[in-house]
Design a protein around this motif. Structure first.
Motif, PDB file in Angstrom:
ATOM      1  N   LEU A  16     -14.641  -4.547   3.929  1.00 10.38           N
ATOM      2  CA  LEU A  16     -14.685  -4.638   5.623  1.00 10.38           C
ATOM      3  C   LEU A  16     -13.655  -5.556   6.092  1.00 10.38           C
ATOM      4  O   LEU A  16     -12.814  -5.302   6.982  1.00 10.38           O
ATOM      5  CB  LEU A  16     -15.995  -4.579   6.161  1.00 10.38           C
ATOM      6  CG  LEU A  16     -17.033  -3.712   6.089  1.00 10.38           C
ATOM      7  CD1 LEU A  16     -18.611  -4.067   6.752  1.00 10.38           C
ATOM      8  CD2 LEU A  16     -16.425  -2.415   6.750  1.00 10.38           C
ATOM      9  N   ARG A  17     -13.815  -6.730   5.403  1.00 12.33           N
ATOM     10  CA  ARG A  17     -12.802  -7.851   6.051  1.00 12.33           C
ATOM     11  C   ARG A  17     -11.343  -7.444   5.560  1.00 12.33           C
ATOM     12  O   ARG A  17     -10.433  -7.794   6.367  1.00 12.33           O
ATOM     13  CB  ARG A  17     -13.167  -9.015   5.267  1.00 12.33           C
ATOM     14  CG  ARG A  17     -12.171 -10.231   5.346  1.00 12.33           C
ATOM     15  CD  ARG A  17     -12.648 -10.770   6.787  1.00 12.33           C
ATOM     16  NE  ARG A  17     -11.663 -11.964   7.139  1.00 12.33           N
ATOM     17  CZ  ARG A  17     -10.462 -11.620   7.783  1.00 12.33           C
ATOM     18  NH1 ARG A  17     -10.134 -10.660   8.345  1.00 12.33           N
ATOM     19  NH2 ARG A  17      -9.661 -12.965   8.045  1.00 12.33           N
ATOM     20  N   ALA A  18     -11.199  -6.615   4.334  1.00  3.59           N
ATOM     21  CA  ALA A  18      -9.872  -6.298   3.778  1.00  3.59           C
ATOM     22  C   ALA A  18      -9.304  -5.162   4.852  1.00  3.59           C
ATOM     23  O   ALA A  18      -7.958  -5.183   5.229  1.00  3.59           O
ATOM     24  CB  ALA A  18      -9.840  -5.755   2.604  1.00  3.59           C
ATOM     25  N   ALA A  19     -10.142  -4.287   5.402  1.00  5.81           N
ATOM     26  CA  ALA A  19      -9.696  -3.479   6.321  1.00  5.81           C
ATOM     27  C   ALA A  19      -9.436  -4.126   7.547  1.00  5.81           C
ATOM     28  O   ALA A  19      -8.223  -3.728   8.317  1.00  5.81           O
ATOM     29  CB  ALA A  19     -10.703  -2.404   6.435  1.00  5.81           C
TER      30      ALA A  19
ATOM     31  N   ARG B  60      -8.224  -6.895   7.954  1.00  6.72           N
ATOM     32  CA  ARG B  60      -6.835  -7.681   8.038  1.00  6.72           C
ATOM     33  C   ARG B  60      -5.609  -6.384   8.107  1.00  6.72           C
ATOM     34  O   ARG B  60      -4.697  -6.780   8.604  1.00  6.72           O
ATOM     35  CB  ARG B  60      -6.771  -8.466   6.843  1.00  6.72           C
ATOM     36  CG  ARG B  60      -5.856  -9.548   7.142  1.00  6.72           C
ATOM     37  CD  ARG B  60      -5.257 -10.319   5.903  1.00  6.72           C
ATOM     38  NE  ARG B  60      -4.653  -9.724   4.861  1.00  6.72           N
ATOM     39  CZ  ARG B  60      -4.286 -10.140   3.677  1.00  6.72           C
ATOM     40  NH1 ARG B  60      -4.742 -11.264   3.168  1.00  6.72           N
ATOM     41  NH2 ARG B  60      -3.468  -9.324   2.963  1.00  6.72           N
ATOM     42  N   GLY B  61      -5.964  -5.675   7.201  1.00  6.77           N
ATOM     43  CA  GLY B  61      -4.888  -4.398   7.018  1.00  6.77           C
ATOM     44  C   GLY B  61      -4.723  -3.804   8.284  1.00  6.77           C
ATOM     45  O   GLY B  61      -3.475  -3.553   8.768  1.00  6.77           O
ATOM     46  N   LEU B  62      -5.786  -3.212   9.340  1.00  3.29           N
ATOM     47  CA  LEU B  62      -5.432  -2.800  10.567  1.00  3.29           C
ATOM     48  C   LEU B  62      -4.903  -3.680  11.461  1.00  3.29           C
ATOM     49  O   LEU B  62      -4.171  -3.301  12.222  1.00  3.29           O
ATOM     50  CB  LEU B  62      -6.947  -2.263  10.882  1.00  3.29           C
ATOM     51  CG  LEU B  62      -7.205  -0.930  10.018  1.00  3.29           C
ATOM     52  CD1 LEU B  62      -8.900  -0.709  10.486  1.00  3.29           C
ATOM     53  CD2 LEU B  62      -6.359   0.053  10.098  1.00  3.29           C
ATOM     54  N   GLY B  63      -5.283  -5.109  11.247  1.00  2.00           N
ATOM     55  CA  GLY B  63      -4.591  -5.899  12.207  1.00  2.00           C
ATOM     56  C   GLY B  63      -3.240  -6.237  12.104  1.00  2.00           C
ATOM     57  O   GLY B  63      -2.581  -6.267  13.008  1.00  2.00           O
ATOM     58  N   ASP B  64      -2.839  -6.043  10.953  1.00  2.00           N
ATOM     59  CA  ASP B  64      -1.324  -6.276  10.455  1.00  2.00           C
ATOM     60  C   ASP B  64      -0.649  -5.140  10.985  1.00  2.00           C
ATOM     61  O   ASP B  64       0.466  -5.101  11.440  1.00  2.00           O
ATOM     62  CB  ASP B  64      -1.241  -6.521   8.843  1.00  2.00           C
ATOM     63  CG  ASP B  64      -1.709  -7.759   8.452  1.00  2.00           C
ATOM     64  OD1 ASP B  64      -1.878  -8.773   9.181  1.00  2.00           O
ATOM     65  OD2 ASP B  64      -1.840  -8.037   7.257  1.00  2.00           O
ATOM     66  N   LEU B  65      -1.400  -3.996  10.745  1.00  2.00           N
ATOM     67  CA  LEU B  65      -0.586  -2.776  11.268  1.00  2.00           C
ATOM     68  C   LEU B  65      -0.493  -2.400  12.806  1.00  2.00           C
ATOM     69  O   LEU B  65       0.611  -2.448  13.162  1.00  2.00           O
ATOM     70  CB  LEU B  65      -1.404  -1.461  10.696  1.00  2.00           C
ATOM     71  CG  LEU B  65      -0.976  -0.127  10.924  1.00  2.00           C
ATOM     72  CD1 LEU B  65       0.158  -0.026   9.791  1.00  2.00           C
ATOM     73  CD2 LEU B  65      -1.926   0.928  10.686  1.00  2.00           C
ATOM     74  N   ARG B  66      -1.439  -3.060  13.361  1.00  2.00           N
ATOM     75  CA  ARG B  66      -1.258  -3.124  15.021  1.00  2.00           C
ATOM     76  C   ARG B  66      -0.032  -4.183  15.069  1.00  2.00           C
ATOM     77  O   ARG B  66       0.742  -3.741  16.159  1.00  2.00           O
ATOM     78  CB  ARG B  66      -2.726  -3.732  15.599  1.00  2.00           C
ATOM     79  CG  ARG B  66      -2.547  -3.633  16.913  1.00  2.00           C
ATOM     80  CD  ARG B  66      -3.745  -4.282  17.660  1.00  2.00           C
ATOM     81  NE  ARG B  66      -3.484  -4.454  19.032  1.00  2.00           N
ATOM     82  CZ  ARG B  66      -2.740  -5.196  19.666  1.00  2.00           C
ATOM     83  NH1 ARG B  66      -2.406  -6.116  19.148  1.00  2.00           N
ATOM     84  NH2 ARG B  66      -2.479  -5.007  20.965  1.00  2.00           N
ATOM     85  N   ARG B  67      -0.419  -5.103  14.611  1.00  2.00           N
ATOM     86  CA  ARG B  67       0.855  -6.347  15.069  1.00  2.00           C
ATOM     87  C   ARG B  67       2.283  -5.585  14.754  1.00  2.00           C
ATOM     88  O   ARG B  67       3.300  -5.670  15.490  1.00  2.00           O
ATOM     89  CB  ARG B  67       0.803  -7.576  14.014  1.00  2.00           C
ATOM     90  CG  ARG B  67       0.185  -8.760  14.964  1.00  2.00           C
ATOM     91  CD  ARG B  67       0.119  -9.960  14.146  1.00  2.00           C
ATOM     92  NE  ARG B  67      -0.264  -9.791  12.860  1.00  2.00           N
ATOM     93  CZ  ARG B  67      -1.610  -9.734  12.845  1.00  2.00           C
ATOM     94  NH1 ARG B  67      -2.432  -9.998  13.789  1.00  2.00           N
ATOM     95  NH2 ARG B  67      -2.123  -9.608  11.392  1.00  2.00           N
ATOM     96  N   GLN B  68       2.434  -5.044  13.699  1.00  2.00           N
ATOM     97  CA  GLN B  68       3.743  -4.209  13.215  1.00  2.00           C
ATOM     98  C   GLN B  68       4.181  -3.319  14.242  1.00  2.00           C
ATOM     99  O   GLN B  68       5.311  -3.056  14.686  1.00  2.00           O
ATOM    100  CB  GLN B  68       3.673  -3.653  11.896  1.00  2.00           C
ATOM    101  CG  GLN B  68       3.480  -4.604  10.612  1.00  2.00           C
ATOM    102  CD  GLN B  68       4.684  -5.259  10.295  1.00  2.00           C
ATOM    103  OE1 GLN B  68       5.622  -4.865  10.722  1.00  2.00           O
ATOM    104  NE2 GLN B  68       4.540  -6.367   9.464  1.00  2.00           N
ATOM    105  N   MET B  69       3.012  -2.580  14.702  1.00  2.00           N
ATOM    106  CA  MET B  69       3.492  -1.537  15.637  1.00  2.00           C
ATOM    107  C   MET B  69       3.941  -2.163  16.983  1.00  2.00           C
ATOM    108  O   MET B  69       5.108  -1.647  17.651  1.00  2.00           O
ATOM    109  CB  MET B  69       2.072  -0.436  16.048  1.00  2.00           C
ATOM    110  CG  MET B  69       2.057   0.470  14.915  1.00  2.00           C
ATOM    111  SD  MET B  69       0.887   1.719  15.460  1.00  2.00           S
ATOM    112  CE  MET B  69       1.966   2.945  16.112  1.00  2.00           C
ATOM    113  N   VAL B  70       3.081  -3.162  17.517  1.00  2.00           N
ATOM    114  CA  VAL B  70       3.489  -3.583  18.781  1.00  2.00           C
ATOM    115  C   VAL B  70       4.865  -4.383  18.683  1.00  2.00           C
ATOM    116  O   VAL B  70       5.609  -4.206  19.606  1.00  2.00           O
ATOM    117  CB  VAL B  70       2.320  -4.859  19.221  1.00  2.00           C
ATOM    118  CG1 VAL B  70       2.865  -5.416  20.461  1.00  2.00           C
ATOM    119  CG2 VAL B  70       0.996  -3.819  19.467  1.00  2.00           C
TER     120      VAL B  70
END
Ligand SMILES: Nc1nc2c(ncn2[C@@H]2O[C@H](COP(=O)(O)OP(=O)(O)OP(=O)(O)O)[C@@H](O)[C@H]2O)c(=O)[nH]1
Ligand SMILES: [Mg+2]
Length: 516
Positions: free
Chosen positions: A143-146, A148-158
């Motif tokens: 869950l922690r990996a997900a 972090r992965g989703l957080g990184d994806l959001r940052r990249q998109m923004v």
């Protein structure tokens, strides 16, 4: 110059394609289509255009894999904080990254298969003995990996996708709906216009068609490259998550660890302190060396005697790194009667010391040339470190004490130029350092000569500080990994706390309902 050349070497095909498209139109701008027509040069111009189109097409061909070699993306380095085993897992995955870049997955199913393959590669490397290596994680870890992965994806998109924060999904759906309803009409109108312009100006229409074909080829090649690189970037991000997951790096939050450290010692800096162990024979000068380092600082130090009989000093001072200095008992006191008893005592010593610090300072006296004990125990440590690539190994730094007692005995006028070795003393110090390097050190490990004559200021402590600070980044990574490693061990106390909290929550659910 070299950069320009290397760019030219890697991208010359793209350049040829661009020139093939641009040159004829530059020619047109200069001469004018009308003049070409008047001078009967239009046919020549068309022939030149056709020849350039053939060249552009040839440039897109892949001759004997040469293109793949020239245009291959250089490998991304592994994360510096990873252990040797995690670095190997990254190296294993490089083949996958290259395959994904050259033929990116075209469907969700292919993405899933590529992700599974990468997880398996990482898991096999990090848990080679497990029967089901891919399942070696806990649910909170994944869950922690997900997260972090989703957080990184959001940052990249923004940061990188224009309009990502303004355009809603409903807007995209509306555009898609319009296109589905009116797209047929629009396409029909576009084909009609292309036919009509042939009637109005045939040469110009032919030119525009040709340009469309060439540009289409060039953009589709460029698009494929971008697509491949994007897929590779995603794959690398996923692989990092997989390695961190199977390396159990999500089991403990670094922030949580730091909070615990602050709680334990509120006055200390909020980082895991680097532990430096001083090993060496009896009377080598370990305690004197610890004192020399502590004596350099103004702030008071806390002292602690460990159950194993070592003394730990916490060194905290303005401008100095936060260190725990561990002064150990001298080696060579073991007088075991048999080889087996000695081997057992060595094994106990290695078990107690191999993973207790982040930097090893091996103290050898210049006037005690017998170093069998040092060599045997340091080699035993190195074997233990080499058999655990899943952990970060401490760095080793050698110190040669009693430099003042080398011949000529009466001479002592520091500082000495050890590189120049003009005086006899300097030559002796240099030889002593070489002897210690040969007996104990590996090629990249520094050897620092020191002298701590009772009653005088120690000589060359600055050089020791320099050597310590050069290895400090690696030692900090090791300290953090050691703390994470200790925290991920099974602990009964933690399970008892979780049982308590879980039962309280269940009780609330049963008697008061969810909202309680
Ligand atoms: N002249 C000189 N004396 C030193 C030097 N280093 C240590 N000594 C002396 O050597 C003796 C032993 O030093 P320690 O620092 O106690 O050695 P140690 O390695 O801690 O010894 P154990 O704790 O017994 O294992 C002391 O009398 C020190 O003053 C040095 O560089 N030069
Ligand atoms: Mg001592």
């Amino acid at each position: 110059m070299t950069l320009g050349r290397s760019l030219l070497r890697r991208h010359w095909r793209l350049l040829v394609r661009l020139l093939a498209i641009v040159v004829p139109f530059l020619g047109l701008a200069g001469l004018g289509l009308w003049h070409l027509y008047l001078d009967d040069a239009l046919l020549i111009w068309f022939a030149a255009l056709a020849a350039l189109a053939v060249i552009a097409w040839l440039a897109t061909l892949d001759w004997s894999g040469e293109r793949a070699l020239q245009e291959a993306t250089p490998p991304t380095p592994a994360k510096p904080e990873w252990t040797p085993l995690e670095q190997q897992a990254w190296a294993d995955l490089t083949a996958d990254f290259e395959a994904i870049e050259s033929s990116p997955p075209a469907s969700i199913e292919e993405v899933r298969l590529a992700a599974m393959r990468m997880m398996e590669t990482a898991a096999r490397r990090l848990h080679p003995d497990a029967s089901v290596p891919t399942a070696r994680f806990t649910v909170p870890d994944v869950l922690r990996a997900a997260e972090r992965g989703l957080g990184d994806l959001r940052r990249q998109m923004v940061q990188r996708v224009p309009g990502a924060t303004a355009v809603r999904v409903s807007d995209l759906l509306a555009v898609h709906g319009h296109y589905r309803r009116h797209g047929g009409w629009l396409r029909g109108a576009w084909y009609l216009w292309r036919v009509a312009r042939f009637g109005m100006n045939p040469p110009q229409a032919a030119l525009q068609e040709l340009r469309g074909v060439l540009e289409g080829g060039a953009t589709s090649a460029a698009w494929q490259r971008v697509h491949g690189q994007f897929a590779r970037a995603m794959a690398e991000e996923f692989a990092r998550l997989a390695i961190d997951l199977y390396g159990r790096r999500f089991s403990v939050e670094v922030e949580q660890l730091q909070a615990e450290i602050i709680e334990a010692a509120p006055e200390a800096p909020p980082e895991v302190p680097v532990r430096v162990s001083f090993f060496g024979q009896v009377n080598a000068g370990k305690s004197s060396l610890v004192n020399a380092l502590l004596g350099e600082v103004q702030a008071p130090v806390s002292e602690r005697r460990t159950p194993a009989g070592e003394t730990e000093f916490r060194l905290q001072s303005e401008g100095r790194p936060d260190l725990v200095l561990i002064d150990t008992a001298g080696l060579g006191t073991d007088v075991s009667p048999t080889a087996e008893a000695r081997a057992a005592s060595d094994a106990r010593w290695v078990a107690a010391n191999a993973w207790a610090c982040d930097l090893v300072v091996w103290v050898a006296s210049a006037i005690q040339p017998a170093r069998e004990d040092d060599h045997r125990l340091l080699s035993a440590l190195r074997i233990e470190w080499a058999t655990h690539p899943e952990r970060r190994t401490p760095r080793v730094l050698c110190v040669v004490t009693h430099a003042d007692r080398l011949s000529p005995m009466r001479e002592w006028q520091p500082p000495y130029d050890l590189d120049g070795a003009a005086s006899g003393k300097a030559a002796s110090i240099r030889d002593a350092c070489r002897a210690v390097a040969t007996d104990l050190c590996e090629s990249d490990e520094p050897v620092v000569p020191i002298a701590m004559r009772p009653g005088t200021a120690p000589y060359n402590v600055d050089a020791l500080w320099l050597a310590i600070s050069e290895g400090l980044d690696a030692a900090r990574q090791s300290a953090l990994h050691r703390a994470l490693f200790d925290r991920t061990r099974f602990k009964w106390g933690e399970v008892a706390r979780q049982v308590g909290q879980g039962s309280r929550y269940l009780g609330k659910l049963m008697f008061k309902g969810v909202g309680a």
